[in-house]
Design a protein around this motif. Structure first.
Motif, PDB file in Angstrom:
ATOM      1  N   ASP A  63      17.452 -15.757  12.364  1.00 36.51           N
ATOM      2  CA  ASP A  63      16.205 -16.344  12.834  1.00 36.51           C
ATOM      3  C   ASP A  63      15.024 -15.694  12.112  1.00 36.51           C
ATOM      4  O   ASP A  63      14.935 -14.467  12.013  1.00 36.51           O
ATOM      5  CB  ASP A  63      16.070 -16.142  14.338  1.00 36.51           C
ATOM      6  CG  ASP A  63      14.853 -16.843  14.902  1.00 36.51           C
ATOM      7  OD1 ASP A  63      14.548 -17.954  14.433  1.00 36.51           O
ATOM      8  OD2 ASP A  63      14.185 -16.256  15.786  1.00 36.51           O
ATOM      9  N   GLY A  64      14.138 -16.491  11.566  1.00 34.12           N
ATOM     10  CA  GLY A  64      13.005 -15.993  10.812  1.00 34.12           C
ATOM     11  C   GLY A  64      13.291 -15.751   9.354  1.00 34.12           C
ATOM     12  O   GLY A  64      12.378 -15.475   8.569  1.00 34.12           O
ATOM     13  N   VAL A  65      14.576 -15.824   8.963  1.00 31.89           N
ATOM     14  CA  VAL A  65      14.979 -15.631   7.568  1.00 31.89           C
ATOM     15  C   VAL A  65      15.334 -16.963   6.924  1.00 31.89           C
ATOM     16  O   VAL A  65      14.833 -17.316   5.864  1.00 31.89           O
ATOM     17  CB  VAL A  65      16.172 -14.658   7.465  1.00 31.89           C
ATOM     18  CG1 VAL A  65      16.616 -14.516   6.011  1.00 31.89           C
ATOM     19  CG2 VAL A  65      15.825 -13.314   8.068  1.00 31.89           C
ATOM     20  N   ALA A  66      16.222 -17.690   7.592  1.00 28.58           N
ATOM     21  CA  ALA A  66      16.699 -18.961   7.045  1.00 28.58           C
ATOM     22  C   ALA A  66      17.091 -19.881   8.176  1.00 28.58           C
ATOM     23  O   ALA A  66      17.312 -19.451   9.318  1.00 28.58           O
ATOM     24  CB  ALA A  66      17.873 -18.734   6.099  1.00 28.58           C
ATOM     25  N   LYS A 109      24.182 -26.012   4.247  1.00 26.38           N
ATOM     26  CA  LYS A 109      22.955 -25.962   3.443  1.00 26.38           C
ATOM     27  C   LYS A 109      21.922 -25.118   4.188  1.00 26.38           C
ATOM     28  O   LYS A 109      21.625 -25.364   5.358  1.00 26.38           O
ATOM     29  CB  LYS A 109      22.406 -27.368   3.228  1.00 26.38           C
ATOM     30  CG  LYS A 109      23.328 -28.227   2.375  1.00 26.38           C
ATOM     31  CD  LYS A 109      22.882 -28.230   0.949  1.00 26.38           C
ATOM     32  CE  LYS A 109      23.759 -29.198   0.152  1.00 26.38           C
ATOM     33  NZ  LYS A 109      23.105 -29.670  -1.038  1.00 26.38           N
ATOM     34  N   LEU A 110      21.357 -24.131   3.490  1.00 25.33           N
ATOM     35  CA  LEU A 110      20.362 -23.251   4.067  1.00 25.33           C
ATOM     36  C   LEU A 110      19.021 -23.429   3.366  1.00 25.33           C
ATOM     37  O   LEU A 110      18.975 -23.688   2.166  1.00 25.33           O
ATOM     38  CB  LEU A 110      20.798 -21.789   3.963  1.00 25.33           C
ATOM     39  CG  LEU A 110      21.678 -21.239   5.089  1.00 25.33           C
ATOM     40  CD1 LEU A 110      23.048 -21.902   5.087  1.00 25.33           C
ATOM     41  CD2 LEU A 110      21.854 -19.728   4.957  1.00 25.33           C
ATOM     42  N   ARG A 111      17.957 -23.274   4.105  1.00 27.53           N
ATOM     43  CA  ARG A 111      16.609 -23.256   3.535  1.00 27.53           C
ATOM     44  C   ARG A 111      15.837 -22.103   4.165  1.00 27.53           C
ATOM     45  O   ARG A 111      16.179 -21.647   5.271  1.00 27.53           O
ATOM     46  CB  ARG A 111      15.896 -24.582   3.775  1.00 27.53           C
ATOM     47  CG  ARG A 111      15.754 -24.979   5.234  1.00 27.53           C
ATOM     48  CD  ARG A 111      14.938 -26.263   5.370  1.00 27.53           C
ATOM     49  NE  ARG A 111      14.960 -26.803   6.715  1.00 27.53           N
ATOM     50  CZ  ARG A 111      14.222 -26.362   7.724  1.00 27.53           C
ATOM     51  NH1 ARG A 111      13.391 -25.339   7.530  1.00 27.53           N
ATOM     52  NH2 ARG A 111      14.290 -26.922   8.924  1.00 27.53           N
ATOM     53  N   PRO A 112      14.827 -21.597   3.477  1.00 27.94           N
ATOM     54  CA  PRO A 112      14.069 -20.478   4.035  1.00 27.94           C
ATOM     55  C   PRO A 112      13.383 -20.885   5.343  1.00 27.94           C
ATOM     56  O   PRO A 112      12.930 -22.011   5.504  1.00 27.94           O
ATOM     57  CB  PRO A 112      13.034 -20.160   2.952  1.00 27.94           C
ATOM     58  CG  PRO A 112      13.535 -20.826   1.718  1.00 27.94           C
ATOM     59  CD  PRO A 112      14.328 -22.006   2.159  1.00 27.94           C
ATOM     60  N   ALA A 113      13.333 -19.944   6.274  1.00 23.90           N
ATOM     61  CA  ALA A 113      12.603 -20.192   7.514  1.00 23.90           C
ATOM     62  C   ALA A 113      11.100 -20.168   7.227  1.00 23.90           C
ATOM     63  O   ALA A 113      10.650 -19.560   6.242  1.00 23.90           O
ATOM     64  CB  ALA A 113      12.967 -19.130   8.554  1.00 23.90           C
ATOM     65  N   ALA A 114      10.336 -20.823   8.070  1.00 23.57           N
ATOM     66  CA  ALA A 114       8.882 -20.825   7.904  1.00 23.57           C
ATOM     67  C   ALA A 114       8.358 -19.394   7.978  1.00 23.57           C
ATOM     68  O   ALA A 114       8.688 -18.639   8.900  1.00 23.57           O
ATOM     69  CB  ALA A 114       8.235 -21.685   8.992  1.00 23.57           C
ATOM     70  N   GLY A 115       7.596 -19.000   6.991  1.00 25.79           N
ATOM     71  CA  GLY A 115       7.026 -17.660   6.974  1.00 25.79           C
ATOM     72  C   GLY A 115       7.932 -16.592   6.416  1.00 25.79           C
ATOM     73  O   GLY A 115       7.546 -15.407   6.376  1.00 25.79           O
ATOM     74  N   ALA A 173      10.124 -12.565   0.737  1.00 24.43           N
ATOM     75  CA  ALA A 173      11.194 -12.018  -0.110  1.00 24.43           C
ATOM     76  C   ALA A 173      11.682 -10.693   0.469  1.00 24.43           C
ATOM     77  O   ALA A 173      10.892  -9.806   0.777  1.00 24.43           O
ATOM     78  CB  ALA A 173      10.685 -11.808  -1.534  1.00 24.43           C
ATOM     79  N   GLY A 174      12.984 -10.587   0.620  1.00 25.17           N
ATOM     80  CA  GLY A 174      13.589  -9.369   1.140  1.00 25.17           C
ATOM     81  C   GLY A 174      13.944  -9.437   2.604  1.00 25.17           C
ATOM     82  O   GLY A 174      14.725  -8.599   3.095  1.00 25.17           O
ATOM     83  N   ASP A 175      13.394 -10.388   3.361  1.00 22.20           N
ATOM     84  CA  ASP A 175      13.803 -10.550   4.760  1.00 22.20           C
ATOM     85  C   ASP A 175      15.290 -10.876   4.806  1.00 22.20           C
ATOM     86  O   ASP A 175      15.795 -11.662   3.990  1.00 22.20           O
ATOM     87  CB  ASP A 175      13.002 -11.681   5.426  1.00 22.20           C
ATOM     88  CG  ASP A 175      11.540 -11.333   5.623  1.00 22.20           C
ATOM     89  OD1 ASP A 175      11.200 -10.145   5.467  1.00 22.20           O
ATOM     90  OD2 ASP A 175      10.742 -12.245   5.916  1.00 22.20           O
ATOM     91  N   SER A 176      16.010 -10.291   5.768  1.00 29.57           N
ATOM     92  CA  SER A 176      17.457 -10.500   5.817  1.00 29.57           C
ATOM     93  C   SER A 176      17.948 -10.533   7.249  1.00 29.57           C
ATOM     94  O   SER A 176      17.276 -10.066   8.177  1.00 29.57           O
ATOM     95  CB  SER A 176      18.198  -9.403   5.037  1.00 29.57           C
ATOM     96  OG  SER A 176      18.005  -8.134   5.648  1.00 29.57           O
ATOM     97  N   GLY A 177      19.110 -11.095   7.441  1.00 29.28           N
ATOM     98  CA  GLY A 177      19.757 -11.165   8.749  1.00 29.28           C
ATOM     99  C   GLY A 177      21.231 -11.427   8.566  1.00 29.28           C
ATOM    100  O   GLY A 177      21.727 -11.617   7.450  1.00 29.28           O
ATOM    101  N   SER A 178      21.967 -11.438   9.685  1.00 22.45           N
ATOM    102  CA  SER A 178      23.426 -11.582   9.637  1.00 22.45           C
ATOM    103  C   SER A 178      23.846 -12.919  10.227  1.00 22.45           C
ATOM    104  O   SER A 178      23.416 -13.290  11.331  1.00 22.45           O
ATOM    105  CB  SER A 178      24.096 -10.445  10.407  1.00 22.45           C
ATOM    106  OG  SER A 178      25.504 -10.583  10.379  1.00 22.45           O
TER     107      SER A 178
END
Length: 524
Positions: A87-90, A125-131, A134-139
């Motif tokens: 959440d917040g990443v993709a 298919k993944l897309r970047p989350a709003a906001g 670069a470097g934000d990550s999650g599992s």
């Protein structure tokens, strides 16, 4: 009497029951053995998935494949995906094969097939989350539950942004001597927006180049023309330029002439098994052998790559390696005997006595003046145009020009059928020459060390005069000309080699296709 019969019947029934029980026990044992032998699916999904924040580049994809290895029979399964950790990443935007993702978790129905039938992959298919920055990550976590088998759990790290590794383009090399060892400097720059954590190197060369030093963190093919190196602890920050140490050392073989090598670098464990490099380097080929020498490492380039030119895509760069070498090309003639009106089948050609593996070897066949060619080498699978045929003629069958690549020691034959038309006993001629070690301007030229065997007669009679020139064309005004000065070169024809036909795919010459790319094309 009746009592005895009943007892016999009872014995038979007991025997039948015993046999049935034995058979059922045996079948149950087989079933248990089969179940024990069957292996459940294994998670082979990549460790990291980078969600591009900018435009897509080659081999950059917004499609994540959750992959599983499986060697059992077809089986239904359910795949549950927990996307709360990204959440917040993709955002998981869509899924293939009827899977309809929704945040934060969802389930897909899936059927498993043996690996021999293809990969067991669920594409998301993944897309970047709003906001996302670069470097934000999650599992991202997931569980595969096959019918009748234990569940398989897995997870991977999803990162916003992507490392983009580019390598220095190799400068033009001077011509080296046979057997000479030389260095190939490799400099890597990260043009992406997140660090590359771990680096993969893939170096490939033509067959007559080999690694002079074998490093312990690299794996080598038996002939050492393929090198896969893993640097899992190396980190290249965005904008940073690193140099591979020690410098890669390469040696040319006795047969080398116009050689080439390529090298490329990619972020470690970022592509899974497809669609492109380093698809098959993250998980090294078990057929490759580890080296024993000093491991390769990365060190900051003191100039920051100043004055260097870097690749602009993830594709490897290629370096031409010209080698000073010679080759003896020997013409192979033929003889025919018979009265006027007879037909004869002959084979003419050449042998490359080496030591160099040359470029195209051109064979010019001039038929004896007292004969005519009634059948020439013909490839029924070639295009209708004459340029696609085995051998070409431009003077009504008086001469033929054929061209082919061959290995050292290999004989190449072309079969012709001749019909004798007169009692002219002058011989015809076969003339051969090696053009260059590579097509186009700047090709490496090879010197023929024994010019005396570059021609051979096609004899019609003992002691007949050899004719290596064409008579004047009747009424054409074209004068006679010598072999090698007026014969058009053949480019890209299918040919008969040592008794078997090469297909059109081999006409492009000896330039190797990188093995990763060959695999990629098959996978597509």
């Amino acid at each position: 009497m009746f009592g005895t019969r009943d007892r016999r019947r009872a014995v038979v029934v007991r025997c039948v029951v015993a046999m049935a029980l034995t058979l059922m026990t045996a079948l149950a044992g087989v079933g248990r053995a089969t179940a024990a032998a069957e292996r459940g699916p294994r998670d082979i999904t990549q460790d990291y998935f980078y969600v591009p924040l900018h435009s897509q580049e080659p081999y950059t994809s917004d499609a994540l494949g959750l992959e599983f290895a499986y060697d059992g029979p077809p089986r239904n399964a359910e795949l549950t995906v927990d996307a709360a950790g990204i959440d917040g990443v993709a955002v998981v935007a869509s899924g293939a094969d009827g899977c309809r993702p929704r945040m934060p978790s969802f389930t897909c129905s899936k059927q498993l097939h043996p690996d021999s039938k293809g990969w067991n992959t669920q594409e998301l298919k993944l897309r970047p989350a709003a906001g996302a920055r670069a470097g934000d990550s999650g599992s991202l976590s997931y569980t595969l539950k096959p019918e009748g088998l234990p569940a398989v759990q897995g997870s991977l790290t999803v990162i916003a942004g992507r490392p983009e590794l580019r390598v220095s383009e190799g400068a033009a090399r001077r011509t080296t001597a046979v057997g000479e060892t030389f260095g190939v400097p490799i400099v890597i720059r990260n043009t992406g927006d997140v660090p590359a954590r771990g680096v993969v190197l893939l170096i490939e060369g033509t067959a007559d180049l080999s690694a002079a030093t074998r490093h312990s963190n690299c794996r080598y093919a038996e002939d050492a023309d393929t090198v896969q190196c893993l640097l899992p602890d190396a980190v290249i920050a965005p904008g940073e330029t690193m140099r591979v140490k020690p410098v890669l050392r390469v040696r040319s073989s006795r047969a080398a002439l116009a050689e080439r090598l390529s090298y490329g670098a990619w972020s470690f464990r970022s592509s899974g098994r497809h669609p492109g490099p380093p698809c098959c380097v993250d998980d090294p080929d078990p057929g490759l052998t580890p080296g024993q020498g000093t491991p390769l490492s990365l060190t900051p380039d003191p100039t920051g790559g100043k004055g260097m030119t870097f690749t602009t895509t993830p594709e490897p760069t290629e370096v031409k390696v010209p080698v000073r070498n010679t080759a003896d090309i020997e013409a192979i003639g033929a003889a025919l005997r018979g009265n006027v009106g007879t037909t004869h089948r002959i084979r003419i050609g050449y042998r490359n006595n080496g030591p160099a593996v040359t470029g195209e070897i051109r064979t010019v066949f001039i038929a004896p003046p007292g004969t005519e060619v009634v059948r020439a080498p013909y490839d029924p699978e070639a295009e209708e145009e004459m340029a696609d045929q085995v051998c070409r003629t431009k003077n009504r069958g008086r001469s033929y020009t054929c061209s082919q690549y061959s290995g050292v020691g290999q004989k190449v034959f072309y079969e012709f059928t001749l019909h004798t038309t007169s009692d002219d006993t002058r011989s015809g001629c076969v003339s051969v020459s090696a053009r260059t070690g590579a097509s186009g301007p700047g090709g490496t030229r090879v010197k023929d060390t024994e010019r005396s065997n570059d021609t051979a007669p096609v004899q019609v009679a003992e002691n007949g005069t050899v004719s290596c020139a064409l008579p004047e064309e009747d009424g054409s005004g074209v004068g006679s000309w010598a072999v090698g000065t007026g014969i058009a070169a053949l480019a890209g024809s299918a040919l008969l080699v040592a008794g078997h036909r090469r297909r059109k795919a081999s006409r492009s010459g000896p330039t190797p296709t990188p093995r990763w790319l060959t695999r990629f094309e098959r996978e597509l």
